[in-house]
Motif scaffolding. Structure first.
Motif, mmCIF file in Angstrom:
data_model
loop_
_atom_site.group_PDB
_atom_site.id
_atom_site.type_symbol
_atom_site.label_atom_id
_atom_site.label_comp_id
_atom_site.label_asym_id
_atom_site.label_seq_id
_atom_site.Cartn_x
_atom_site.Cartn_y
_atom_site.Cartn_z
ATOM 1 N N VAL A 110 -7.381 7.501 7.375
ATOM 2 C CA VAL A 110 -7.297 6.069 6.538
ATOM 3 C C VAL A 110 -6.463 6.544 5.242
ATOM 4 C CG1 VAL A 110 -8.692 4.319 5.302
ATOM 5 C CG2 VAL A 110 -9.558 5.354 7.422
ATOM 6 N N GLN A 111 -5.358 5.789 5.098
ATOM 7 C CA GLN A 111 -4.661 5.730 3.969
ATOM 8 C C GLN A 111 -4.492 4.391 3.241
ATOM 9 O OE1 GLN A 111 -0.802 6.985 5.160
ATOM 10 N NE2 GLN A 111 -1.482 8.862 6.310
ATOM 11 N N ALA A 112 -4.659 4.583 2.047
ATOM 12 C CA ALA A 112 -4.764 3.326 1.257
ATOM 13 C C ALA A 112 -4.218 3.494 -0.355
ATOM 14 C CB ALA A 112 -6.009 2.679 1.129
ATOM 15 N N SER A 113 -3.313 2.487 -0.825
ATOM 16 C CA SER A 113 -2.858 2.839 -2.053
ATOM 17 C C SER A 113 -2.488 1.408 -2.733
ATOM 18 C CB SER A 113 -1.485 3.638 -2.060
ATOM 19 O OG SER A 113 -0.284 2.652 -1.310
ATOM 20 N N GLY A 114 -2.622 1.328 -3.956
ATOM 21 C CA GLY A 114 -2.325 0.440 -4.781
ATOM 22 C C GLY A 114 -1.454 0.630 -6.049
ATOM 23 N N ALA A 115 -0.558 -0.003 -6.293
ATOM 24 C CA ALA A 115 0.524 0.294 -7.337
ATOM 25 C C ALA A 115 1.035 -0.603 -8.093
ATOM 26 C CB ALA A 115 1.698 1.150 -6.775
ATOM 27 N N ASP A 136 12.838 -9.708 -11.444
ATOM 28 C CA ASP A 136 11.569 -9.350 -12.175
ATOM 29 C C ASP A 136 11.256 -7.933 -12.090
ATOM 30 O OD1 ASP A 136 9.103 -9.459 -13.098
ATOM 31 O OD2 ASP A 136 8.119 -10.696 -11.798
ATOM 32 N N ARG A 137 11.199 -7.569 -13.240
ATOM 33 C CA ARG A 137 11.054 -6.014 -13.643
ATOM 34 C C ARG A 137 9.665 -5.657 -12.946
ATOM 35 N NH1 ARG A 137 13.019 -4.198 -19.426
ATOM 36 N NH2 ARG A 137 12.306 -2.122 -18.481
ATOM 37 N N GLU A 138 8.444 -6.580 -13.164
ATOM 38 C CA GLU A 138 7.304 -6.268 -12.787
ATOM 39 C C GLU A 138 7.162 -6.387 -11.362
ATOM 40 O OE1 GLU A 138 5.329 -5.199 -15.262
ATOM 41 O OE2 GLU A 138 6.912 -5.407 -16.786
ATOM 42 N N GLY A 139 6.198 -5.478 -10.782
ATOM 43 C CA GLY A 139 6.059 -5.722 -9.448
ATOM 44 C C GLY A 139 4.713 -4.987 -8.922
ATOM 45 N N GLU A 140 3.952 -5.275 -7.723
ATOM 46 C CA GLU A 140 2.690 -4.879 -7.219
ATOM 47 C C GLU A 140 3.044 -4.486 -5.702
ATOM 48 O OE1 GLU A 140 -0.244 -7.260 -7.809
ATOM 49 O OE2 GLU A 140 -0.171 -7.381 -10.167
ATOM 50 N N PHE A 328 4.729 16.456 23.570
ATOM 51 C CA PHE A 328 4.839 14.965 23.389
ATOM 52 C C PHE A 328 3.513 14.828 22.697
ATOM 53 C CE2 PHE A 328 6.602 16.133 27.531
ATOM 54 C CZ PHE A 328 7.867 15.212 27.597
ATOM 55 N N SER A 329 3.739 13.448 21.613
ATOM 56 C CA SER A 329 2.876 13.211 20.784
ATOM 57 C C SER A 329 2.795 11.682 20.799
ATOM 58 C CB SER A 329 2.967 14.005 19.637
ATOM 59 O OG SER A 329 4.155 13.255 18.937
ATOM 60 N N LEU A 330 1.668 11.043 20.472
ATOM 61 C CA LEU A 330 1.532 9.734 20.473
ATOM 62 C C LEU A 330 1.023 9.445 18.938
ATOM 63 C CD1 LEU A 330 -0.215 8.512 23.819
ATOM 64 C CD2 LEU A 330 1.901 8.216 23.123
ATOM 65 N N SER A 331 1.581 8.354 18.311
ATOM 66 C CA SER A 331 1.049 8.223 16.908
ATOM 67 C C SER A 331 0.999 6.470 16.803
ATOM 68 C CB SER A 331 1.689 8.952 15.814
ATOM 69 O OG SER A 331 2.973 8.297 15.955
ATOM 70 N N GLY A 332 0.155 6.209 15.894
ATOM 71 C CA GLY A 332 0.078 4.735 15.687
ATOM 72 C C GLY A 332 -0.522 4.301 14.348
ATOM 73 N N LEU A 333 -0.222 3.309 14.013
ATOM 74 C CA LEU A 333 -0.643 2.811 12.541
ATOM 75 C C LEU A 333 -1.042 1.388 12.662
ATOM 76 C CD1 LEU A 333 1.080 3.449 9.382
ATOM 77 C CD2 LEU A 333 0.658 1.106 9.765
ATOM 78 N N VAL A 334 -2.215 0.957 12.243
ATOM 79 C CA VAL A 334 -2.439 -0.411 11.879
ATOM 80 C C VAL A 334 -2.963 -0.499 10.732
ATOM 81 C CG1 VAL A 334 -4.140 -2.257 12.743
ATOM 82 C CG2 VAL A 334 -3.132 -0.765 14.424
ATOM 83 N N GLY A 335 -2.648 -1.788 9.935
ATOM 84 C CA GLY A 335 -3.035 -1.798 8.551
ATOM 85 C C GLY A 335 -2.418 -3.295 7.857
ATOM 86 N N THR A 336 -2.527 -2.984 6.637
ATOM 87 C CA THR A 336 -1.756 -4.241 5.877
ATOM 88 C C THR A 336 -1.158 -3.919 4.873
ATOM 89 O OG1 THR A 336 -2.616 -6.412 4.627
ATOM 90 C CG2 THR A 336 -4.173 -4.407 4.503
ATOM 91 N N ALA A 337 0.054 -4.600 4.264
ATOM 92 C CA ALA A 337 0.831 -4.292 3.439
ATOM 93 C C ALA A 337 1.409 -5.445 2.406
ATOM 94 C CB ALA A 337 1.948 -3.364 3.666
#
Length: 487
Positions: A110-115, A136-140, A328-337
């Motif tokens: 699990v990977q999560a970040s907030g900036a 806008d110089r400000e961002g999230e 051979f490899s399988l990789s996947g990602l499910v999340g929100t941004a």
């Protein structure tokens, strides 16, 4: 979407198809030609009827019927630091099996970040963006993802790695058994050595007392004018010669007592008091089951170690060969941004990704070939080491059997000689008192009797030590852990 599903299903099907096979040679136990029985087995079996007890190869030290020896061996097996190291190596090898097993399975994280960002307008990018209307110089930025990956073991390289790790684990387990056998044998051998040195010291000290009385007799005779000063000096010289042997024996005894404490994982001097009371050299028991050379492959833990190392090197050949084939490899990602924390997990912020990976050392086959050649060389080395270990194991048994039988024969011969020389010494003493023989003959009889008694004590010591080596060479005192799995 449909076009992405078929390759994934194709790879999964290929993985299932190859699940039962792996590149590289499967392990086949080498055939070892060996005789059916040991050359010295008949002689050992013949002497087994003589001792009062016979010892099985399990807990063989109890066959000596010595409670002190039993206590020392039990303590050494519980406290010896070589055994602690061997146990730690098992834990390491078990972890290696788990790591190799885990490498075959999918992984997830699990990977999560907030900036929050306050952008610069003085960088080239910042100047460009600043020229944009409504910049806008400000961002999230907020993001949270479940990431999964799986390297498909299509050609069995991972399975070969696990096979090698499992063989190393079993070798480590057998290594503990080999260490236990060595510690028990070393404890028993040192104990017998202590008892032998104590008996030799007692013989030498008894001889010193005898010769001291003789010196006093000769001194008294000289004072009475019956004996010459030459006779007194001869008697004193013989006495000092015997006394000179005491420090050497005492030094050996001190070293053996110190070694005994270290074997038991303690500082020298810790358990010395337990051996202060002098007892007889323990009699070597009979061997209840000597078996044959073929059984050494099952009973000797060091041979199990050697074979498991051979098995591991065989698996490493397959692991090296697997590098010729693609991965051979399988990789996947499910999340929100999203750029707004209030929009997390809303439909527009959801994201997903699937990747089918291919890694192939296609232009590195020269290095792969070198790795395969090195692995095959290591396997050849391990095979030769295993074959040599088998030969040396048989040699150990034959040499120990021969030593046991010959030393016991020597002890019997010396016992008869001691009885004759004791009578000769008593006769010479009486004859000297009657003036029939010279003092030289008495001193010669003393020297001969001391020598034969000392030699007999050494023969008894070496016979007991040869019995210990026989049990150790036969692989006594352990159970084969074959078939154990690290999980």
């Amino acid at each position: 979407m449909r076009s992405a599903v078929f390759p994934v299903l194709s790879i999964a099907a290929s993985s299932a198809l190859f699940a039962g096979c792996a590149v590289g040679p499967d392990y086949v136990a080498p055939k070892i030609a060996s005789p059916r029985v040991f050359m010295g087995a008949k002689a050992v079996e013949a002497r087994s009827a003589a001792p009062a007890t016979s010892a099985s190869t399990d807990a063989w030290w109890r066959g000596f019927n010595d409670p002190v020896l039993d206590r020392l061996v039990d303590r050494a097996l519980a406290q010896n630091l070589d055994l602690a190291q061997a146990g730690a190596r098992v834990a390491q090898a078990r972890a290696g099996v788990r790591a190799a097993t885990a490498a075959l399975l999918p992984s997830a994280s699990v990977q999560a970040s907030g900036a929050k960002v306050h952008a610069s307008t003085q960088t080239p990018t910042g100047r460009l963006l600043a020229a944009t209307p409504n910049f806008d110089r400000e961002g999230e930025l907020y993001e949270g993802d479940l990431v999964a990956g799986w390297e498909l073991d299509v050609f069995g390289g991972g399975r070969r790695d696990r096979e090698a790790a499992l063989a190393q684990y079993r070798a480590a387990e057998a290594g503990v058994a080999a260490a236990r056998l060595a510690v028990a044998a070393q404890t028993a051998d040192t104990y017998v050595l202590v008892r032998g040195l104590q008996e030799r010291l007692a013989i030498a000290r008894g001889q010193v007392e005898t010769q001291t009385r003789l010196v006093e007799t000769v001194r008294l005779q000289r004072e009475q004018g019956v004996a010459a000063d030459l006779q007194l000096q001869q008697a004193v010289g013989a006495l000092e010669q015997t006394r000179a042997s005491l420090p050497v024996l005492e030094e050996g005894l001190e070293a053996a007592l110190n070694a005994m404490d270290v074997i038991q994982g303690a500082q020298p001097g810790t358990y010395r008091a337990e051996l202060a009371t002098v007892t007889a050299i323990p009699t070597a028991p009979g061997l209840a089951d000597a078996g044959g050379p073929a059984e050494l492959l099952r009973r000797r833990p060091d041979l199990v170690v050697a074979e498991q190392r051979l098995r591991a090197s065989n698996a490493q050949v397959g692991s090296a060969i697997s590098q010729y084939f693609p991965k051979f490899s399988l990789s996947g990602l499910v999340g929100t941004a999203t750029t707004s924390s209030s929009a997390l997990f809303e439909g527009p912020a959801n994201q997903a990704q699937g990747v089918l990976g291919l890694r192939w050392r296609l232009f590195d086959f020269g290095r792969v070939g070198a790795e395969v050649a090195a692995a095959r060389g290591q396997k050849a080395e391990a095979l030769a080491a295993y074959q040599q270990s088998v030969l040396r194991a048989t040699e150990d048994v034959e040499s120990a059997f021969s030593s046991l039988v010959k030393r016991e024969s020597q002890e019997r011969t010396l016992a008869a000689g001691e009885a004759s020389l004791a009578k000769a010494r008593a006769a010479s003493q009486a004859a000297y008192g009657g003036g029939v023989v010279s003092l030289i003959e008495v001193l010669d009889a003393d020297a001969r009797l001391l020598a034969v008694r000392d030699a007999r004590a050494q023969a008894r010591t070496e016979a007991a030590r040869a019995a210990i080596r026989s049990f150790q060479a036969l692989g006594g005192g352990w159970r084969d852990p074959s078939g154990a799995d690290a999980g």
